[in-house]
Design an enzyme around this catalytic site. Structure first.
Site, PDB file in Angstrom:
ATOM      1  N   ASP A  87     -34.567  35.432   5.677  1.00  0.00           N
ATOM      2  CA  ASP A  87     -34.284  34.991   4.234  1.00  0.00           C
ATOM      3  C   ASP A  87     -32.953  34.100   4.414  1.00  0.00           C
ATOM      4  OD1 ASP A  87     -34.564  34.745   1.785  1.00  0.00           O
ATOM      5  OD2 ASP A  87     -32.753  36.144   1.318  1.00  0.00           O
ATOM      6  N   ASP A 108     -30.923  32.759   1.062  1.00  0.00           N
ATOM      7  CA  ASP A 108     -30.141  33.021   0.037  1.00  0.00           C
ATOM      8  C   ASP A 108     -29.748  34.569  -0.003  1.00  0.00           C
ATOM      9  OD1 ASP A 108     -29.728  30.334  -1.402  1.00  0.00           O
ATOM     10  OD2 ASP A 108     -31.957  30.487  -1.438  1.00  0.00           O
ATOM     11  N   ASP A 134     -32.699  40.617   1.761  1.00  0.00           N
ATOM     12  CA  ASP A 134     -31.918  41.196   0.935  1.00  0.00           C
ATOM     13  C   ASP A 134     -32.491  41.498  -0.350  1.00  0.00           C
ATOM     14  OD1 ASP A 134     -31.766  38.537   0.040  1.00  0.00           O
ATOM     15  OD2 ASP A 134     -30.111  38.869  -1.100  1.00  0.00           O
TER      16      ASP A 134
END
Length: 239
Positions: free
Chosen positions: A12, A14, A178
């Site tokens: 990922d 961001d 996250d």
């Protein structure tokens, strides 16, 4: 891939490679604000709203022109302190690092060039959503990679397609994430790195998905190196 690699790292962007989520940053500071965003985020986790629809609502609340959004993000978004060293390590080992993001390609590319370097930006593949900008007004809207999916960008589908296009390599696969945008990718690799204190860990616990926790890419670097030297993936699950 022309040369066999010892592993593939999908990540990922961001809040994982960067310390702040650029989309959340725009929403909190230029759009609907933190309180409203967190309500939508809870609805996504509860399953009452799809990630695609909740994410679109967040971004539509941002009135700022797209080029101005990028300028703001380039000034304020910071890189995970261990990522550059981790990326350099992967480059020496011929390990592809593939960004699989629910963000927008122009933003990711601009941040990647600034934070990691233009050479790295030419080598790190970005699989993400895109953006449509009205050149006359600067107004913009997100273009989902998989608009038919409740995720908007079905990361699991993108990972499978990447592997098919690269000969379905039989090497260890890793994913780093996250948050709620990583839910579809959580089951697709041999070892999931889930960021400490974030929503992805809540989901993994709820759905009994094995994971290993990380605080920054220094943790991922160490564990990946241990695995490449012979440690088993199972040694790190739940740690």
């Amino acid at each position: 891939m022309s040369t066999p690699s010892p592993a593939i790292v999908f990540t990922d962007w961001d809040g994982t490679v960067t310390l702040q989520d650029s989309n959340d940053y725009l929403t909190d500071n230029l759009g609907m604000g933190l309180t409203n965003r967190l309500k939508i985020n809870d609805d996504i986790l509860d399953g009452t709203v799809t990630f695609r629809d909740g994410f679109r609502e967040m971004l539509e609340s941002v009135p700022t022109k797209f080029n101005e959004c990028i300028d703001i993000l380039l000034k304020d978004i910071r890189l995970d302190p261990g990522f550059k060293t981790f990326y350099d390590y992967c480059a020496t080992k011929d390990i592809p690092v593939v960004v699989v993001s629910s963000g927008m390609r122009p933003i990711i590319h601009a941040l990647l060039c600034k934070l990691v370097g233009e050479e790295a930006a030419t080598k790190i593949e970005i699989i993400s959503n895109d953006v449509e900008v009205d050149p006359a007004t600067g107004k913009w809207n997100i273009l989902f990679k998989h608009p038919e999916s409740g995720f908007g960008h079905d990361k699991a589908q993108s990972i499978k397609q990447y592997l098919q296009e690269n000969g379905s390599p039989s090497v260890p696969l890793f994913y780093c994430g996250d948050g709620v945008s990583d839910l579809s990718a959580a089951k697709e690799t041999n070892l999931l790195f889930a960021k400490h204190g974030r929503d992805l860990i809540k989901y993994c616990i709820r759905e009994s998905i094995p994971y290993t926790e990380f605080k920054d890419f220094g943790d991922i670097h160490s564990k990946l190196d241990n695995i490449l030297q012979g440690a088993s993936v199972e040694e790190f699950l739940g740690k």
